[in-house]
Design a protein around this motif. Structure first.
Motif, PDB file in Angstrom:
ATOM      1  N   VAL A  40       0.848  -1.197   0.000  1.00 49.95           N
ATOM      2  CA  VAL A  40       0.000   0.000   0.000  1.00 49.95           C
ATOM      3  C   VAL A  40       0.878   1.239   0.000  1.00 49.95           C
ATOM      4  O   VAL A  40       1.821   1.331   0.782  1.00 49.95           O
ATOM      5  N   ARG A  41       0.559   2.183  -0.890  1.00 51.86           N
ATOM      6  CA  ARG A  41       1.299   3.447  -0.947  1.00 51.86           C
ATOM      7  C   ARG A  41       0.482   4.562  -0.326  1.00 51.86           C
ATOM      8  O   ARG A  41      -0.726   4.440  -0.136  1.00 51.86           O
ATOM      9  N   ASN A  42       1.137   5.661  -0.033  1.00 49.02           N
ATOM     10  CA  ASN A  42       0.494   6.887   0.469  1.00 49.02           C
ATOM     11  C   ASN A  42      -0.218   6.701   1.802  1.00 49.02           C
ATOM     12  O   ASN A  42      -1.276   7.288   2.040  1.00 49.02           O
ATOM     13  N   ILE A  43       0.356   5.879   2.698  1.00 47.51           N
ATOM     14  CA  ILE A  43      -0.239   5.688   4.021  1.00 47.51           C
ATOM     15  C   ILE A  43      -0.138   7.001   4.793  1.00 47.51           C
ATOM     16  O   ILE A  43       0.916   7.627   4.849  1.00 47.51           O
ATOM     17  N   LYS A  44      -1.258   7.409   5.377  1.00 46.33           N
ATOM     18  CA  LYS A  44      -1.319   8.678   6.104  1.00 46.33           C
ATOM     19  C   LYS A  44      -1.497   8.506   7.608  1.00 46.33           C
ATOM     20  O   LYS A  44      -1.075   9.357   8.377  1.00 46.33           O
ATOM     21  N   SER A  45      -2.139   7.414   8.048  1.00 47.66           N
ATOM     22  CA  SER A  45      -2.343   7.250   9.485  1.00 47.66           C
ATOM     23  C   SER A  45      -2.642   5.800   9.838  1.00 47.66           C
ATOM     24  O   SER A  45      -3.018   4.997   8.989  1.00 47.66           O
ATOM     25  N   ILE A  46      -2.439   5.510  11.120  1.00 50.70           N
ATOM     26  CA  ILE A  46      -2.812   4.203  11.667  1.00 50.70           C
ATOM     27  C   ILE A  46      -3.585   4.485  12.955  1.00 50.70           C
ATOM     28  O   ILE A  46      -3.174   5.313  13.770  1.00 50.70           O
ATOM     29  N   TYR A  47      -4.713   3.816  13.103  1.00 46.86           N
ATOM     30  CA  TYR A  47      -5.564   3.955  14.276  1.00 46.86           C
ATOM     31  C   TYR A  47      -5.651   2.586  14.930  1.00 46.86           C
ATOM     32  O   TYR A  47      -6.162   1.634  14.327  1.00 46.86           O
ATOM     33  N   VAL A  48      -5.115   2.461  16.124  1.00 47.29           N
ATOM     34  CA  VAL A  48      -5.181   1.187  16.831  1.00 47.29           C
ATOM     35  C   VAL A  48      -6.551   1.099  17.492  1.00 47.29           C
ATOM     36  O   VAL A  48      -6.863   1.840  18.413  1.00 47.29           O
ATOM     37  N   LYS A  49      -7.338   0.193  16.958  1.00 49.46           N
ATOM     38  CA  LYS A  49      -8.739   0.058  17.362  1.00 49.46           C
ATOM     39  C   LYS A  49      -8.889  -0.800  18.614  1.00 49.46           C
ATOM     40  O   LYS A  49      -9.724  -0.537  19.469  1.00 49.46           O
ATOM     41  N   GLU A  50      -8.078  -1.845  18.719  1.00 47.68           N
ATOM     42  CA  GLU A  50      -8.248  -2.818  19.784  1.00 47.68           C
ATOM     43  C   GLU A  50      -6.909  -3.434  20.164  1.00 47.68           C
ATOM     44  O   GLU A  50      -6.066  -3.666  19.303  1.00 47.68           O
ATOM     45  N   LEU A  51      -6.723  -3.689  21.458  1.00 47.13           N
ATOM     46  CA  LEU A  51      -5.530  -4.363  21.968  1.00 47.13           C
ATOM     47  C   LEU A  51      -5.957  -5.688  22.585  1.00 47.13           C
ATOM     48  O   LEU A  51      -6.970  -5.748  23.279  1.00 47.13           O
ATOM     49  N   GLN A  52      -5.163  -6.720  22.349  1.00 47.66           N
ATOM     50  CA  GLN A  52      -5.421  -8.025  22.949  1.00 47.66           C
ATOM     51  C   GLN A  52      -4.085  -8.629  23.344  1.00 47.66           C
ATOM     52  O   GLN A  52      -3.033  -8.224  22.825  1.00 47.66           O
ATOM     53  N   ALA A  53      -4.115  -9.613  24.217  1.00 49.74           N
ATOM     54  CA  ALA A  53      -2.889 -10.314  24.587  1.00 49.74           C
ATOM     55  C   ALA A  53      -3.190 -11.789  24.793  1.00 49.74           C
ATOM     56  O   ALA A  53      -4.255 -12.155  25.310  1.00 49.74           O
ATOM     57  N   LYS A  54      -2.258 -12.610  24.392  1.00 49.09           N
ATOM     58  CA  LYS A  54      -2.342 -14.040  24.641  1.00 49.09           C
ATOM     59  C   LYS A  54      -1.542 -14.302  25.918  1.00 49.09           C
ATOM     60  O   LYS A  54      -0.428 -13.796  26.080  1.00 49.09           O
ATOM     61  N   VAL A  55      -2.107 -15.096  26.826  1.00 50.60           N
ATOM     62  CA  VAL A  55      -1.468 -15.359  28.114  1.00 50.60           C
ATOM     63  C   VAL A  55      -1.109 -16.832  28.234  1.00 50.60           C
ATOM     64  O   VAL A  55      -1.925 -17.708  27.922  1.00 50.60           O
TER      65      VAL A  55
END
Length: 66
Positions: free
Chosen positions: A32-47
């Motif tokens: 993908v070209r011309n990336i302008k932003s990243i929005y982290v919608k959700e965080l998860q973790a494996k335990v």
């Protein structure tokens, strides 16, 4: 007038959520070209054994369509 498209990606890391987000961005930038932003919608973790073994993010990446 610019058109912006948003894709949703999943990524993981054994180091941190920040590293998982960075991995998502790096992988997306391969195709993908011309990336302008990243929005982290959700965080998860494996335990495993009462410790975090994998950090996971669900992120939205925005880019300008050519």
């Amino acid at each position: 007038m610019a058109i912006v498209k948003v894709i949703e990606v999943l990524a993981q890391s054994d180091k941190s959520w920040e590293d998982a987000a960075h991995s998502a961005l790096q992988e997306a930038s391969k195709t993908v070209r011309n990336i302008k932003s990243i929005y982290v919608k959700e965080l998860q973790a494996k335990v495993e054994n009462n410790r975090i073994s994998e950090y996971r993010v669900n992120a939205k990446i925005s880019f300008v369509v050519e």
